[in-house]
Design a protein around this motif. Sequence first.
Motif, PDB file in Angstrom:
ATOM      1  N   LEU A 152      70.113  29.573  54.284  1.00  0.00           N
ATOM      2  CA  LEU A 152      71.398  28.173  54.551  1.00  0.00           C
ATOM      3  C   LEU A 152      71.239  27.287  53.243  1.00  0.00           C
ATOM      4  O   LEU A 152      72.093  27.437  52.587  1.00  0.00           O
TER       5      LEU A 152
ATOM      6  N   TRP B 272      72.985  16.366  57.175  1.00  0.00           N
ATOM      7  CA  TRP B 272      74.197  17.240  57.189  1.00  0.00           C
ATOM      8  C   TRP B 272      75.327  16.521  56.573  1.00  0.00           C
ATOM      9  O   TRP B 272      76.321  17.045  55.919  1.00  0.00           O
TER      10      TRP B 272
ATOM     11  N   GLN C 120      81.596  30.977  51.740  1.00  0.00           N
ATOM     12  CA  GLN C 120      81.640  31.120  52.969  1.00  0.00           C
ATOM     13  C   GLN C 120      82.832  32.023  53.638  1.00  0.00           C
ATOM     14  O   GLN C 120      82.770  32.827  54.410  1.00  0.00           O
TER      15      GLN C 120
ATOM     16  N   ILE D 178      75.949  23.075  61.016  1.00  0.00           N
ATOM     17  CA  ILE D 178      76.716  24.321  61.093  1.00  0.00           C
ATOM     18  C   ILE D 178      77.753  23.813  62.346  1.00  0.00           C
ATOM     19  O   ILE D 178      78.963  23.771  61.933  1.00  0.00           O
ATOM     20  N   LYS D 179      77.337  22.962  63.124  1.00  0.00           N
ATOM     21  CA  LYS D 179      78.308  22.578  64.186  1.00  0.00           C
ATOM     22  C   LYS D 179      78.991  21.213  63.891  1.00  0.00           C
ATOM     23  O   LYS D 179      80.463  21.319  64.281  1.00  0.00           O
TER      24      LYS D 179
ATOM     25  N   MET E 169      82.558  23.281  57.086  1.00  0.00           N
ATOM     26  CA  MET E 169      81.877  24.664  57.503  1.00  0.00           C
ATOM     27  C   MET E 169      82.946  25.536  57.741  1.00  0.00           C
ATOM     28  O   MET E 169      83.878  25.462  58.798  1.00  0.00           O
TER      29      MET E 169
ATOM     30  N   THR F 247      80.841  29.358  61.664  1.00  0.00           N
ATOM     31  CA  THR F 247      80.631  28.498  62.757  1.00  0.00           C
ATOM     32  C   THR F 247      79.336  29.543  63.401  1.00  0.00           C
ATOM     33  O   THR F 247      79.011  30.502  63.082  1.00  0.00           O
ATOM     34  N   MET F 248      78.779  28.972  64.530  1.00  0.00           N
ATOM     35  CA  MET F 248      77.614  29.531  65.178  1.00  0.00           C
ATOM     36  C   MET F 248      78.080  31.123  65.735  1.00  0.00           C
ATOM     37  O   MET F 248      77.467  31.749  66.030  1.00  0.00           O
TER      38      MET F 248
END
Length: 575
Positions: free
Chosen positions: A215, A229, A248, A276-277, A282, A285-286
């Motif tokens: 990450l 974050w 990404q 991430i959330k 981003m 995503t998860m």
Amino acid sequence: MIKNKVSLNIISSFNQTNLTSLLNNSENLNWKINSTDYNQVFQTLNNHNLDIWKHKANITLVWTTPECISPEFKKLLNQNKINQENIKKDVDYFCSSLKSIKKYSDIVIVPNWILQQQSENNPALAYSKDFGVESNLSFMNHYLSEQLSNEKNFYILNSTKWLLNCGISNAYSSKLWYLSKIPFSNSFFKEAISDLTNLYNSTKGKNKKLLILDLDDTLWGGIVGEVGWKNLRIGGHDYLGEAFKDFQTQIKSLKNQGMVLALVSKNEETTAIEAIKKHPEMVLTMKDFVSYRINWEDKAKNILDIAKELNLGLQSTVFFDDSPFERARVREVLPEVLVPDLPQDPCDYISFLSKLRCFDKNHITEEDKVRSNLYQSENQRTKLKKEIKSLPDWIKTLDLNIVIENISSQNLPRILQLINKTNQMNLSTRRLNEKELDNWTKDSSNNLWSIRASDKFGDYGIIGIISISVKDDIATIVDFILSCRVVGRCIEETMIEFLKEFCLKNKINKIKGNYIKTEKNALCYHFLKKLNLIEKNNYSFEFPSNLKKLNLLNITVKKPPYNEQIDAFKNNMAK
């Protein structure tokens, strides 16, 4: 370890001496090269009595330049007006010559056309239909692609990309051309060999399947545990943030083509997942990650845990991490894992990824497109299994449905994937390309079915294959293949029951097979042994006439119509 030789025919319009030398010194594959004199393309393609065609090759590489294929195109280099219809005729003749050799090679590879020397075309006329080199070169390549698009096991490689990767000044060698009729540099040939190798490995199911990502400073800029974050560099009006976001996006495109993504990061789990959330920039995503290990443990251990959890081999795994220390650690402990060196500057991540050929595929199936969903559904099944504990009760709770289908154009790409990639539950581990499989299924004594399954958590996709060859009222099992991720759910027993039923309906008196032992398919042996079909050290087996009906619990099975198959078998037996 001695590698099997890969036979390669080379037919080219230029001197391939340097290319051949580089191939012979390649570390990835052991090449057995059979080449012809250069600039004898049509003479070689159209004379099937030549020595080059005496033995079927794994690969035939036909590498030409546009001016040697099309006399009409050659006029452009002297600024003469041309007729594009004549170019079409030249390409048609080339394609018909190519198609004439398809039975002599497993696959045929054709690099798209570029000029054999740099050309300073008049910029004002570059895209003129009558005089433009660039316009007509694009037309030739497009038309070539159209003519070969429906040919099985014909592949066009993008040589234009090799130019971009090398840079035009480093790709061409005027001196080599005039001295020995070698138009390109060794750097350019190395780019070609990389794509050639990866395409061949892809046809054999050897491309990578699992990408594990760090990450901090890999998917985003900054250490989330230190800056929080909100202060991570992703997107926004920040050149570095844009680079991470684009990286990404490229990774997401790999996931959409079937690559399985996972995370291994040294961080506090809640802190990393929150980033991430919650971070609005981003791209990933998860839901894009089928598994993760976010903790302070050894990354090599975490990678091993994930590979075991997903039942994927380490040789199918790639690990991205910005830290040289972590990369060195994983390489040392898990040498089968591919651990490339990320560039020091994240702005170069995109170009680095575009040059990494290990993810290349020759087919993208429907299962590939939803592979992450398949693994996430599997996680739900695993969780339920731990809660219920009893295997029969778990299978009943799944509400499993199995669909057994005849081979078709829709399921063919996935069938090829399973044949060439499945190692564990695989009776014979035979490998076939599309043309070989097509020829095999055209024989009326052969039958092949795909196995699809679903349950209350979702669709498994096509997860198995069973095939037989029938002669003198005896059915010989050729393929018995099941994805290892679904083994142990009575699907393999259902396949046996289906086979017994099919043979009974078609008055086939005996079913037999031969287990071919490999380093990885012991799972298949143990399954046969469980059914008392096979004895220790005796790999040939025959179904006993009194083989009892297996306990299939409450599985619903949808089978293909038998009428056409019965008629085909009756006609074949009559012959």
